[in-house]
Write a protein that holds these residues in place. Structure first.
Motif, PDB file in Angstrom:
ATOM      1  N   LYS A  32       0.825  -1.217   0.000  1.00 21.93           N
ATOM      2  CA  LYS A  32       0.000   0.000   0.000  1.00 21.93           C
ATOM      3  C   LYS A  32       0.858   1.265   0.000  1.00 21.93           C
ATOM      4  N   TYR A  33       2.106   1.127   0.362  1.00 20.68           N
ATOM      5  CA  TYR A  33       2.989   2.294   0.472  1.00 20.68           C
ATOM      6  C   TYR A  33       3.061   3.073  -0.837  1.00 20.68           C
ATOM      7  N   ARG A  34       3.074   2.395  -1.966  1.00 22.45           N
ATOM      8  CA  ARG A  34       3.202   3.116  -3.234  1.00 22.45           C
ATOM      9  C   ARG A  34       1.980   3.984  -3.499  1.00 22.45           C
ATOM     10  N   PHE A  35       0.809   3.578  -3.004  1.00 23.14           N
ATOM     11  CA  PHE A  35      -0.372   4.423  -3.146  1.00 23.14           C
ATOM     12  C   PHE A  35      -0.333   5.595  -2.172  1.00 23.14           C
ATOM     13  N   LEU A  36       0.298   5.399  -1.035  1.00 24.53           N
ATOM     14  CA  LEU A  36       0.334   6.446  -0.014  1.00 24.53           C
ATOM     15  C   LEU A  36       1.323   7.559  -0.341  1.00 24.53           C
ATOM     16  N   ARG A  37       2.210   7.325  -1.273  1.00 23.16           N
ATOM     17  CA  ARG A  37       3.181   8.363  -1.638  1.00 23.16           C
ATOM     18  C   ARG A  37       2.552   9.491  -2.426  1.00 23.16           C
ATOM     19  N   LEU A  86      -8.327   4.416   0.300  1.00 23.93           N
ATOM     20  CA  LEU A  86      -7.847   4.422  -1.079  1.00 23.93           C
ATOM     21  C   LEU A  86      -8.953   4.035  -2.060  1.00 23.93           C
ATOM     22  N   ARG A  87      -9.843   3.149  -1.650  1.00 22.97           N
ATOM     23  CA  ARG A  87     -10.959   2.773  -2.514  1.00 22.97           C
ATOM     24  C   ARG A  87     -11.883   3.965  -2.726  1.00 22.97           C
ATOM     25  N   LYS A  88     -12.158   4.728  -1.655  1.00 23.24           N
ATOM     26  CA  LYS A  88     -12.998   5.921  -1.781  1.00 23.24           C
ATOM     27  C   LYS A  88     -12.318   6.978  -2.648  1.00 23.24           C
TER      28      LYS A  88
END
Length: 104
Positions: A32-37, A86-88
């Motif tokens: 999930k880290y790559r989405f959080l960047r 992240l889905r929202k």
């Protein structure tokens, strides 16, 4: 096998299962880290990510270290919160997302 060894065997199996579960959750959080960047990711999702990882590796826990239920619970909660956030964020907002009446 004697009756004395059964609790040790069950305890060992449970400990290994909880440890494997914690490793799986850490791997999922790292993915999930790559989405959080992304700069438009909400701060609470970033805080949940980093806070859960810090809590997991921090030597002071709510429960003693042989019991990893608190660590797994924190990781699972963070994973679910980040996934929901992240889905929202990825789902486009449409007028049909509002409440529906009884007629459907």
């Amino acid at each position: 096998m004697s009756d004395v060894n059964v609790p040790w065997l069950v305890g060992g199996i449970l400990l290994v299962a909880v440890g494997i579960g914690a490793v799986v959750l850490i791997v999922l959080l790292v993915r999930k880290y790559r989405f959080l960047r992304s700069p438009d990711t909400p701060f609470p999702a970033k805080f949940a990510f980093w806070g859960s990882l810090v809590y997991t590796v921090f030597p002071i826990d709510a429960l003693p270290d042989p019991i990893y239920l608190d660590d797994v619970g924190v990781l699972l909660g963070a994973f679910l919160y980040i996934s929901t956030t992240l889905r929202k964020k990825r789902r486009p907002v449409t007028p049909s997302d509002g409440p529906r009446d009884a007629a459907g």
